[in-house]
Design an enzyme around this catalytic site. Sequence first.
Site, PDB file in Angstrom:
ATOM      1  N   ASP A   3       0.894  -1.090  -0.036  1.00 14.50           N
ATOM      2  CA  ASP A   3      -0.039   0.095  -0.153  1.00 14.50           C
ATOM      3  C   ASP A   3       0.969   1.346  -0.098  1.00 14.50           C
ATOM      4  O   ASP A   3       1.996   1.452   0.875  1.00 14.50           O
ATOM      5  CB  ASP A   3      -0.841  -0.160   1.182  1.00 14.50           C
ATOM      6  CG  ASP A   3      -1.905   1.087   1.172  1.00 14.50           C
ATOM      7  OD1 ASP A   3      -3.148   0.830   0.766  1.00 14.50           O
ATOM      8  OD2 ASP A   3      -1.656   2.111   1.833  1.00 14.50           O
TER       9      ASP A   3
ATOM     10  N   GLU B 244      -4.709   2.407  -4.049  1.00 15.57           N
ATOM     11  CA  GLU B 244      -3.302   2.445  -4.010  1.00 15.57           C
ATOM     12  C   GLU B 244      -2.880   1.258  -3.461  1.00 15.57           C
ATOM     13  O   GLU B 244      -1.539   1.156  -3.129  1.00 15.57           O
ATOM     14  CB  GLU B 244      -2.820   3.641  -3.262  1.00 15.57           C
ATOM     15  CG  GLU B 244      -3.125   3.482  -1.569  1.00 15.57           C
ATOM     16  CD  GLU B 244      -4.330   4.227  -1.111  1.00 15.57           C
ATOM     17  OE1 GLU B 244      -5.077   4.038  -1.987  1.00 15.57           O
ATOM     18  OE2 GLU B 244      -4.501   4.475  -0.121  1.00 15.57           O
TER      19      GLU B 244
END
Lengths: 159, 441
Positions: free
Chosen positions: B317, B360
Amino acid sequence: MKKIITLSILILLVSCAKKGPDFVPLTLNWFAYSGDIFAFGKDVAIEPVDEPFSTKCIIAMTQALMDAPTIQAHAEDGMAFNVQYFGYHRSGETSIQFRGSCQYSDNNIDFEKKPMILDPKPVREGCSWSARCTDSGKIKDLEFLGSIGKIQRKKHLGQ
Amino acid sequence: MKTLLLKIAFLFRINILIFALLSLTIVAILAYRQGMDSIYTINPATYPYIVALTDSVDGGNSVINMIRTDSSIIMDYELREGYAYPYASIQIYLGDGKTHGKDLSAYDSVFLWIKPRGEGSVRLYLRGWDSTISKIDNQASLKFNELEFFPLEETYPAVFVPSEFRVAGWWVSQNNVSAHKARVDISNIPLIEIQTGTGAPLGYGTLEIMGIRFKGKIISQLSLTTGLVAIWFVTFFIILIIRFFDYSKERAANRKKREELEKNLKALEIEKADFEKSSKEDPLTGCLNRAGFSSILTREQERLNKNGSPLSYIILDIDRFKDVNDTFGHSVGDEVLVNLSKLVQSRIRNTDALVRWGGEEFVVLCSDTPLQNAQFLAEKLRQNIENTELISQRKVTCSFGVAEMIPGEDSKKLFERADKALYASKQGGRNRVTSASYKKH
């Protein structure tokens, strides 16, 4: 009858009781030490190690930590280590020395340049450890400092 | 309607051809039986090349008088002693009367209307030119194809067939004709002679000749049969050719169709592959999306359950990605995503799969990789990302969570574990790798 009901309720309660996590979160921050070799003892010669060897040793070290009962005991909150390692030569044998300490105690220290000093009696069990990886890629002498019942301090690389 | 008729005609043209052929054959046979006659008639009343003749040319004393009427020619004669075989005759010249006469071989019957006024037989000569025997200046050298008959009193014609004629024996011996040549041949007749017959009584006599007719068929039966067989043969040959061309056309059409189908199939396959690819790809980064990931995960799970081949899962992430978007805009955020995926893609093996999990968050599925190796890979990726300028505006780092699948484990549990490891990395200060090792004790 009353006993049976009580026993059944107990069994039900035990089976429905919340189980602890079945895994151990382990965070490892690796630092390849390239600082002053004398910080670890004058009889030790720093030996640059090639990448396949270091890779093999890092992977083996990771596995050894994952399997270590001391680490496994921290399934609830997991463990996070800064791990410093470097190759050295002693008595015709090249090894990699690993040292680990819990991250919270060593925040913001660049262990690529600064030698790691292990706390011999860490507040949290398993927070200081050292180990050695032989040239065959085996982890030897994994030692958690200050562990209860496991005070087997070996004189090893200045410790 | 016209098109329909054309199509029907095209479809049944071979049958039509056979039907036409059968019809032609039947019509030809019927026509041959009922008609197709070839008739050659000599009307003595009007035919100019007729002369009367007696044995006086051979030293006899017989006389003749030829009278033409409207419908016949009357031959009044008187046979007298003088010549050994007294005779009187009329000669009818055909063609040039010498070497080029008329071909009568095509006729199969001869009709002679003749009426006698006296006793005795009548001879009919069809005099033929044979270039090997006949001489141009000697009429007697013309072959004597003869027959002799007694004419009837009635008005019916005397009817003969060519096979009834024979070559006169005296002519054969007189001209020393070989047996091979002494056959009836009426293919070139320059002269027809009607003469008083053998033993005609001396004295007056009359013969009225009303007409001679040769009757045959336009073509012979053999020619007709041969012709019909030839037509059948040619027709079937044409049918064969038509069939061959039809077959060739059909084959070409089929080949074309097949090629078109193959082409379409290929295009469809490409389209399908493109569609499948695009349906499994994240349009921004080109990584797999969740749909693409699930098929790979299923395959890898099967491998794990079957062979025990370890399977690890790295979830990463981007740290403080929201800040990037908020500070520099979404285009910069997209740039981070694209560059990050490129970087990670270049650092993982071909057997590993990079998936954009959403936002993301990315996932690397590492086949045949135990947890400690996956953690090492994650650490390498973390360092690479940290040390690479993904965007010029700021440094980008990622937090990692790593987990290994246990055989028979539900993938959701694996994700939960990895997610918790990722959470631990985030909690621990970001830009770090946390593995979720399986608890053994």
